[in-house]
Motif scaffolding. Structure first.
Motif, mmCIF file in Angstrom:
data_model
loop_
_atom_site.group_PDB
_atom_site.id
_atom_site.type_symbol
_atom_site.label_atom_id
_atom_site.label_comp_id
_atom_site.label_asym_id
_atom_site.label_seq_id
_atom_site.Cartn_x
_atom_site.Cartn_y
_atom_site.Cartn_z
ATOM 1 N N LYS A 1 0.826 -1.213 0.000
ATOM 2 C CA LYS A 1 0.000 0.000 0.000
ATOM 3 C C LYS A 1 0.863 1.267 0.000
ATOM 4 N N THR A 2 1.937 1.267 0.792
ATOM 5 C CA THR A 2 2.688 2.510 0.994
ATOM 6 C C THR A 2 4.003 2.566 0.224
ATOM 7 N N LYS A 3 4.486 1.401 -0.200
ATOM 8 C CA LYS A 3 5.823 1.304 -0.834
ATOM 9 C C LYS A 3 6.890 1.928 0.071
ATOM 10 N N ALA A 4 6.676 1.828 1.358
ATOM 11 C CA ALA A 4 7.575 2.495 2.311
ATOM 12 C C ALA A 4 8.994 1.951 2.197
ATOM 13 N N ASP A 5 9.918 2.880 2.120
ATOM 14 C CA ASP A 5 11.344 2.606 2.047
ATOM 15 C C ASP A 5 11.769 1.588 3.120
ATOM 16 N N ARG A 6 11.190 1.766 4.295
ATOM 17 C CA ARG A 6 11.594 0.966 5.456
ATOM 18 C C ARG A 6 11.105 -0.481 5.412
ATOM 19 N N LEU A 7 10.299 -0.801 4.370
ATOM 20 C CA LEU A 7 9.763 -2.166 4.287
ATOM 21 C C LEU A 7 10.252 -2.930 3.053
ATOM 22 N N LEU A 8 11.149 -2.311 2.285
ATOM 23 C CA LEU A 8 11.524 -2.928 1.010
ATOM 24 C C LEU A 8 12.583 -4.026 1.172
ATOM 25 N N TYR A 9 12.319 -5.128 0.536
ATOM 26 C CA TYR A 9 13.244 -6.282 0.591
ATOM 27 C C TYR A 9 14.587 -5.911 -0.023
ATOM 28 N N LYS A 10 14.558 -5.069 -1.063
ATOM 29 C CA LYS A 10 15.788 -4.596 -1.708
ATOM 30 C C LYS A 10 16.704 -3.933 -0.662
ATOM 31 N N HIS A 11 16.135 -3.105 0.181
ATOM 32 C CA HIS A 11 16.942 -2.432 1.216
ATOM 33 C C HIS A 11 17.379 -3.418 2.292
ATOM 34 N N PHE A 12 16.542 -4.361 2.572
ATOM 35 C CA PHE A 12 16.889 -5.392 3.558
ATOM 36 C C PHE A 12 18.162 -6.127 3.122
ATOM 37 N N ARG A 13 18.260 -6.324 1.796
ATOM 38 C CA ARG A 13 19.437 -7.051 1.279
ATOM 39 C C ARG A 13 20.651 -6.138 1.154
ATOM 40 N N GLU A 14 20.425 -4.864 0.785
ATOM 41 C CA GLU A 14 21.555 -4.011 0.410
ATOM 42 C C GLU A 14 21.972 -2.994 1.470
ATOM 43 N N ASP A 15 21.053 -2.606 2.332
ATOM 44 C CA ASP A 15 21.365 -1.565 3.321
ATOM 45 C C ASP A 15 20.339 -1.673 4.446
ATOM 46 N N ALA A 16 20.493 -2.724 5.246
ATOM 47 C CA ALA A 16 19.429 -3.090 6.190
ATOM 48 C C ALA A 16 19.184 -2.046 7.269
ATOM 49 N N ALA A 17 20.142 -1.146 7.498
ATOM 50 C CA ALA A 17 19.912 -0.089 8.498
ATOM 51 C C ALA A 17 18.771 0.839 8.057
ATOM 52 N N ARG A 18 18.470 0.855 6.772
ATOM 53 C CA ARG A 18 17.342 1.665 6.271
ATOM 54 C C ARG A 18 16.006 1.029 6.613
ATOM 55 N N THR A 19 16.015 -0.275 6.850
ATOM 56 C CA THR A 19 14.736 -0.964 7.024
ATOM 57 C C THR A 19 14.259 -0.902 8.470
ATOM 58 N N GLY A 20 12.956 -0.924 8.607
ATOM 59 C CA GLY A 20 12.346 -0.971 9.935
ATOM 60 C C GLY A 20 11.513 -2.225 10.030
ATOM 61 N N GLY A 21 10.221 -2.065 10.229
ATOM 62 C CA GLY A 21 9.295 -3.199 10.287
ATOM 63 C C GLY A 21 7.897 -2.641 10.121
ATOM 64 N N GLY A 22 6.914 -3.521 10.122
ATOM 65 C CA GLY A 22 5.537 -3.070 9.977
ATOM 66 C C GLY A 22 5.117 -2.220 11.170
ATOM 67 N N LEU A 23 4.202 -1.312 10.917
ATOM 68 C CA LEU A 23 3.688 -0.466 11.999
ATOM 69 C C LEU A 23 2.431 -1.094 12.589
ATOM 70 N N ALA A 24 2.466 -1.321 13.891
ATOM 71 C CA ALA A 24 1.271 -1.817 14.576
ATOM 72 C C ALA A 24 0.352 -0.642 14.884
ATOM 73 N N GLU A 25 -0.873 -0.962 15.238
ATOM 74 C CA GLU A 25 -1.768 0.038 15.833
ATOM 75 C C GLU A 25 -1.925 -0.352 17.301
ATOM 76 N N TYR A 26 -2.395 0.557 18.078
ATOM 77 C CA TYR A 26 -2.548 0.292 19.510
ATOM 78 C C TYR A 26 -3.886 0.814 20.003
ATOM 79 N N VAL A 27 -4.418 0.121 21.008
ATOM 80 C CA VAL A 27 -5.513 0.697 21.787
ATOM 81 C C VAL A 27 -4.928 0.992 23.159
ATOM 82 N N LEU A 28 -4.994 2.242 23.556
ATOM 83 C CA LEU A 28 -4.559 2.631 24.898
ATOM 84 C C LEU A 28 -5.804 2.846 25.744
#
Ligand SMILES: C[S@@+](CC[C@H](N)C(=O)[O-])C[C@H]1O[C@@H](n2cnc3c(N)ncnc32)[C@H](O)[C@@H]1O
Length: 327
Positions: free
Chosen positions: A139-166
């Motif tokens: 949906k977002t094509k977010a830089d932080r979720l791309l497999y290409k970055h995971f392979r080539e520059d993993a410090a750029r990657t994060g993970g999926g964003l959760a939602e929370y109920v507080l």
């Protein structure tokens, strides 16, 4: 005086097209049994051109400063011992919006948590709503979720964003006099409670009943002014919260009602509902949804629970006067 642009009073609900802070300020003390809602996510979405739209802020600090006015009023209008629940997530910032070219996350969840504490609420519970990172990437094509970055520059990657109920509780004098929320073994067997007590709700695999698409239809509510999506609250989540934290016949409040998801669930389960929403097209769609739910939820009401003589929820709660000042 509160400027109500429009209003609709059903037998068990009151829907108001009005600014949430002004509306809450006009509610009587201790008149709400439970509030549940998704606040605007800071400046992520601007829903309308109104200066009162809480999305119309220049930064997150400004949002929280405005939001705290509402949290203060919510604390006052909530019955002692009862709760408020918000559905939130963290936000992303990009290089083009930062001074130093950095990008990362804005801790909207934690900031909202600390705003509640500052306004007297006690931190009660956090539920993580797991979201699928693959769908998010698609949906977002977010830089932080791309497999290409995971392979080539993993410090750029994060993970999926959760939602929370507080969830927050109002610890205050008078708690002992407030009726307790009770559940019978017949209606809520042990395994229901064990489900409700989960610290995380998964939207796939473990929770087949928790469908990411289980939201009210927003399309009908869009008008030409819409800039972004509404993000309706998933009905399953609202349902679990309303059923756990209120008795039938009690009053649920959503200050940012949108198209009425929280109210839809509350009415279907025999509760009463009050909601405020700034944007007229959302308000109108909410009224349609709430009328439908009120009709469907009639059977869920306990005998004799409605105010006598067709009195409205608003008059039952003493908030009829607010509606008098239509612009
Ligand atoms: C995240 S959406 C809520 C969606 C809602 N939970 C639903 O399921 O439809 C936030 C809502 O807050 C409304 N809003 C923003 N500022 C407001 C204000 N000052 N008073 C009332 N509503 C406001 C927006 O128009 C938007 O509908």
């Amino acid at each position: 005086m509160t400027k109500v642009v429009d209003q609709f009073l059903g037998a068990r609900f009151g829907a108001y097209c009005v600014d949430a802070v002004e509306f809450a300020a006009g509610l009587p003390d201790a008149s709400v049994d439970f509030s549940v809602y998704s606040p605007p996510f800071s400046s992520l979405y601007i829903y309308s051109e109104s200066a009162r739209d809480m999305g119309n802020v220049s930064n997150d600090a400004e949002f929280q400063a405005t939001y705290r006015h509402l949290l203060r009023e919510l604390f006052r209008v909530t019955r002692p011992g009862r709760l408020t629940a918000i559905h939130v997530k963290d936000l992303v910032f990009y290089s083009n919006s930062s001074d130093d070219g950095s990008r990362g996350l804005r801790p909207f969840t934690m900031e909202s948590l600390f705003s509640h504490l500052a306004e007297g609420w006690t931190y009660h519970r956090m539920i993580t709503i797991s979201r699928c990172p693959v769908k998010e990437m698609q949906k977002t094509k977010a830089d932080r979720l791309l497999y290409k970055h995971f392979r080539e520059d993993a410090a750029r990657t994060g993970g999926g964003l959760a939602e929370y109920v507080l969830v927050f509780r109002k610890w205050a004098p008078g708690m002992d006099e407030t009726p307790r929320v009770t559940h019978s073994r017949e209606e809520y067997p042990l395994d229901t409670w064990q489900d409700y007590a989960q610290p995380a709700f998964f939207t796939q695999d473990l929770w087949p009943d928790m469908r990411e698409t289980d939201v009210l239809n927003v399309k009908a509510a869009r008008d030409g002014q819409d800039e972004k999506h509404l993000c309706p609250m998933p009905l399953d989540i609202a349902e679990r919260l309303v059923r756990q934290y209120t008795n039938p016949g009690e009053t649920v409040f959503s200050p940012f009602m949108g198209i009425g998801s929280e109210g839809f669930v509350a009415l279907k389960h025999g509760r009463r509902f009050i909601g405020s929403e700034l944007k007229e097209s959302y308000f109108r769609q909410a009224v349609r949804n709430l009328r439908e739910a009120e009709h469907d939820g009639q059977a869920a009401l306990f005998e004799g629970d409605l105010p006598e003589g067709g009195a409205t929820l608003a008059s039952a709660r003493g908030i009829g006067a607010i509606g008098a000042a239509a612009e």
